[in-house]
Scaffold this active site. Structure first.
Site, PDB file in Angstrom:
ATOM      1  N   LYS A 200     -17.387  13.702  -6.995  1.00 28.86           N
ATOM      2  CA  LYS A 200     -16.489  14.824  -7.264  1.00 28.86           C
ATOM      3  C   LYS A 200     -16.747  15.344  -8.684  1.00 28.86           C
ATOM      4  O   LYS A 200     -17.686  16.099  -8.875  1.00 28.86           O
ATOM      5  CB  LYS A 200     -15.057  14.400  -6.968  1.00 28.86           C
ATOM      6  CG  LYS A 200     -14.922  13.972  -5.489  1.00 28.86           C
ATOM      7  CD  LYS A 200     -13.528  13.751  -5.023  1.00 28.86           C
ATOM      8  CE  LYS A 200     -13.447  12.993  -3.704  1.00 28.86           C
ATOM      9  NZ  LYS A 200     -13.959  13.701  -2.529  1.00 28.86           N
TER      10      LYS A 200
ATOM     11  N   SER B 254       0.833  -1.200   0.000  1.00 22.88           N
ATOM     12  CA  SER B 254       0.000   0.000   0.000  1.00 22.88           C
ATOM     13  C   SER B 254       0.874   1.259   0.000  1.00 22.88           C
ATOM     14  O   SER B 254       1.835   1.352   0.774  1.00 22.88           O
ATOM     15  CB  SER B 254      -0.863  -0.068   1.272  1.00 22.88           C
ATOM     16  OG  SER B 254      -1.727   1.003   1.368  1.00 22.88           O
TER      17      SER B 254
ATOM     18  N   THR C  22      -5.257  14.978   8.140  1.00 24.05           N
ATOM     19  CA  THR C  22      -5.413  14.878   6.684  1.00 24.05           C
ATOM     20  C   THR C  22      -4.049  15.021   6.003  1.00 24.05           C
ATOM     21  O   THR C  22      -3.761  14.357   5.011  1.00 24.05           O
ATOM     22  CB  THR C  22      -6.394  15.957   6.180  1.00 24.05           C
ATOM     23  OG1 THR C  22      -7.586  15.867   6.971  1.00 24.05           O
ATOM     24  CG2 THR C  22      -6.761  15.749   4.736  1.00 24.05           C
TER      25      THR C  22
ATOM     26  N   THR D 222     -26.593  -2.933   2.859  1.00 21.63           N
ATOM     27  CA  THR D 222     -26.973  -1.519   2.913  1.00 21.63           C
ATOM     28  C   THR D 222     -27.879  -1.183   1.725  1.00 21.63           C
ATOM     29  O   THR D 222     -27.811  -1.821   0.678  1.00 21.63           O
ATOM     30  CB  THR D 222     -25.699  -0.625   2.940  1.00 21.63           C
ATOM     31  OG1 THR D 222     -26.091   0.706   3.196  1.00 21.63           O
ATOM     32  CG2 THR D 222     -24.927  -0.678   1.632  1.00 21.63           C
TER      33      THR D 222
END
Ligand code: PMP
Length: 409
Positions: free
Chosen positions: A247, A136, A362, A276
Site C-alpha cells: 500500500k 479478536s 467487505t 513458499t
C-alpha cells in the site's frame, strides 16, 4: 456429472444478490499518478483513479522504480527458491533489517503478502502458545479472521474498538490463561483508528500479548512512517506489528516485526512462510527504497492528509454523504448494493473516474459505499471534478443529498 452446474449456481447467487464483481482493466502510467488508461470493452479511455491503495503514489516514485529496475538488471528476477532452499537473498535480508528498524523491533519476517502474514502469523503464534485464547476485534480483516480460525484455539470477538468489552473478556479469561489480542490500528472501510494505548494498558494489566495489523497505516502515520503505533508512542508496547509493502510502500509483500524469539519461532513453524518461494529481489529493493524515503520525507504524508481533508470538506459542502472518518479514508455512504455498483459504473463510463464499489461481504449489508482514497497527487481541480461528477451521479440514481443524505446514513 455436470460439475459446471455447481459453479454456475454459485455465480448466479452472486448475480441475484447484486454483488457479482467486475474488475476494470487498468493500466497505470508511471509519473502520471493518479491518471491511468482504462481498457474498456469499447476501447481505451483516460481515467483518474480515486480508490488506489498505493496511497502515497510510491509505486511510481523514481527512487522506487529505479531500485526495482537496477536490482532486476543486476541480479535477475525470481528469488530462486523458498527461504530455506536458496531463496534468502541479500535484498530481502536488508529489507527485513529496514522493517525491524522502522518499528523499533529486534527482527522482522517477510511473507508473500500482508494477507499471508496475518493468516500464517496469527495461526502459528497462537498454536505455539498452550491453551491460547484469542480476543479478536469484530471488524478485523478477513486475513486475520482466517489466521484466528486456523489457530484452532478458542476465540472471542470483542465489539469493534470497545475497550470496556475487551476488558470484560480479559477478566473472564482469568489471569493465568494465555491471551492474544488481535486488532487493526486503522480500519480501512470506515477510516477509524483503534485506541491502541488503551489496548496496551489492558494487555499489560491482564497479561495478554498484542498483535496489531498496521497495513493501512505504515508509511503514512508516525514521524518515520512507523504507523499509528509510532504516532501514538506505543510501538514498543505492542508485541507483534504487522504491515504490508503493497500500500503506502507501493510494492508487494507483508511482514511482522517483533522480538527476536517471536520472529524466530514464526520463521521456524509457519507453513505459509516455510513452504513458499521468497519475494523477488527487485521487489525487496524497491520496498527498501520506499521505506527509506518515507523514513525521512514528510512531504508525502503531509500532502496526503491535506488532500484527504480537502476532499472530505468539498464533498461534505456539496451535500454528499461523507461518513465520519478520522483518517485519509473518505467513505461515501450509498446503502444499496445495486446503486453502489451503478454509481461506480456511471462515474467510470460518463466521467472517467474510477472508484470501486464496496459491497457485502467487505462491509455489512445496508452500508454499501464508495471508498475514496485521495493521494498527494489529487490536486484541487481533480477534487472539484470528483464532487461535480458525484453530484450528477447521485441525482441520476435518486440518491439523497444534503440533510436527507445525512439522515439516510
Ligand atoms: N490487512 C488488512 C487490514 C487489509 O485491508 C489487507 C488488504 N487490503 C491485508 C491485511 C492484506 O494485505 P496485502 O494486500 O498485502 O495482502
Amino acid at each position: 456429472m455436470d460439475y459446471s452446474q455447481f459453479f454456475n449456481a454459485a455465480l448466479n447467487r452472486l448475480h441475484d444478490e447484486r454483488r457479482y464483481r467486475v474488475f476494470a482493466d487498468l493500466e497505470r502510467i508511471a509519473g502520471r499518478f493518479p491518471h491511468a488508461i482504462w481498457h474498456s470493452p469499447k476501447g481505451q479511455r483516460n481515467v483518474v483513479i480515486w480508490c488506489s491503495n498505493d496511497y502515497l503514489g510510491m509505486g511510481q516514485h523514481p527512487k522506487v522504480v529505479g531500485a526495482m529496475v537496477e536490482t532486476a538488471t543486476r541480479v535477475g528476477t525470481g528469488a530462486g527458491g523458498t527461504r530455506n532452499i536458496a531463496g534468502t537473498h541479500h535484498p530481502l535480508v536488508q529489507l527485513e533489517a529496514e522493517l525491524a528498524d522502522l518499528h523499533g523491533k529486534e527482527a522482522s519476517l517477510l511473507f508473500t503478502s500482508g494477507y499471508v502474514s496475518n493468516q500464517t502469523g496469527i495461526s502459528t503464534l497462537a498454536k505455539l502458545i498452550p491453551n491460547c485464547l484469542i480476543l479478536s476485534d469484530a471488524l478485523n480483516h478477513n486475513s486475520m479472521i482466517e489466521g484466528v480460525r486456523q489457530a484452532g484455539c478458542e476465540r472471542q470477538i470483542f465489539r469493534h474498538n470497545d475497550v470496556a468489552h475487551l476488558e470484560e473478556l480479559l477478566i473472564a479469561a482469568g489471569p493465568d490463561r494465555p491471551k492474544l489480542i488481535a486488532c487493526e490500528s486503522l480500519y480501512s472501510m470506515d477510516g477509524d483508528v483503534a485506541p491502541l494505548a488503551d489496548i496496551c494498558d489492558l494487555a499489560e494489566k491482564y497479561g495478554a500479548m498484542t498483535y496489531v495489523d498496521e497495513v493501512h497505516a505504515v508509511g503514512m502515520y508516525g514521524p518515520r512512517g512507523g504507523g499509528i503505533a509510532e504516532r501514538d508512542g506505543v510501538m514498543h508496547r505492542i508485541d507483534v506489528l504487522e504491515g504490508t509493502l503493497a500500500k503506502a510502500f507501493g510494492c508487494l509483500g507483508g511482514y511482522i516485526a517483533a522480538k527476536a524469539e517471536i520472529i524466530d519461532a514464526v520463521r521456524s513453524y509457519a507453513p505459509g512462510f516455510i513452504f513458499t518461494t521468497a519475494l523477488p529481489p527487485a521487489i525487496c529493493s524497491a520496498a527498501t527504497a520506499a521505506i527509506r524515503h518515507l523514513k525521512t520525507s514528510n512531504w508525502e504524508r503531509e500532502r496526503h492528509q491535506d488532500r484527504a481533508a480537502r476532499t472530505k470538506a468539498i464533498l461534505t459542502a456539496a451535500g454528499l454523504p461523507v461518513m465520519s472518518s478520522d483518517t485519509h479514508i473518505v467513505p461515501l455512504f450509498v446503502g444499496d448494493p445495486e446503486k453502489c455498483k451503478r454509481a461506480s459504473d456511471l462515474l467510470l463510463e460518463d466521467h472517467g473516474i474510477y472508484i470501486q464499489p464496496i459491497n457485502y461481504p467487505t462491509v455489512a449489508k445496508g452500508t454499501e459505499r464508495l471508498r475514496i482514497t485521495p493521494s498527494p497527487y489529487h490536486d484541487d481541480s481533480l477534487i472539484d471534478a470528483l464532487a461535480d461528477a458525484l453530484l450528477q451521479v447521485w441525482e441520476r440514481l435518486g440518491l439523497p443529498v444534503g440533510k436527507k443524505a445525512l439522515a439516510a446514513e
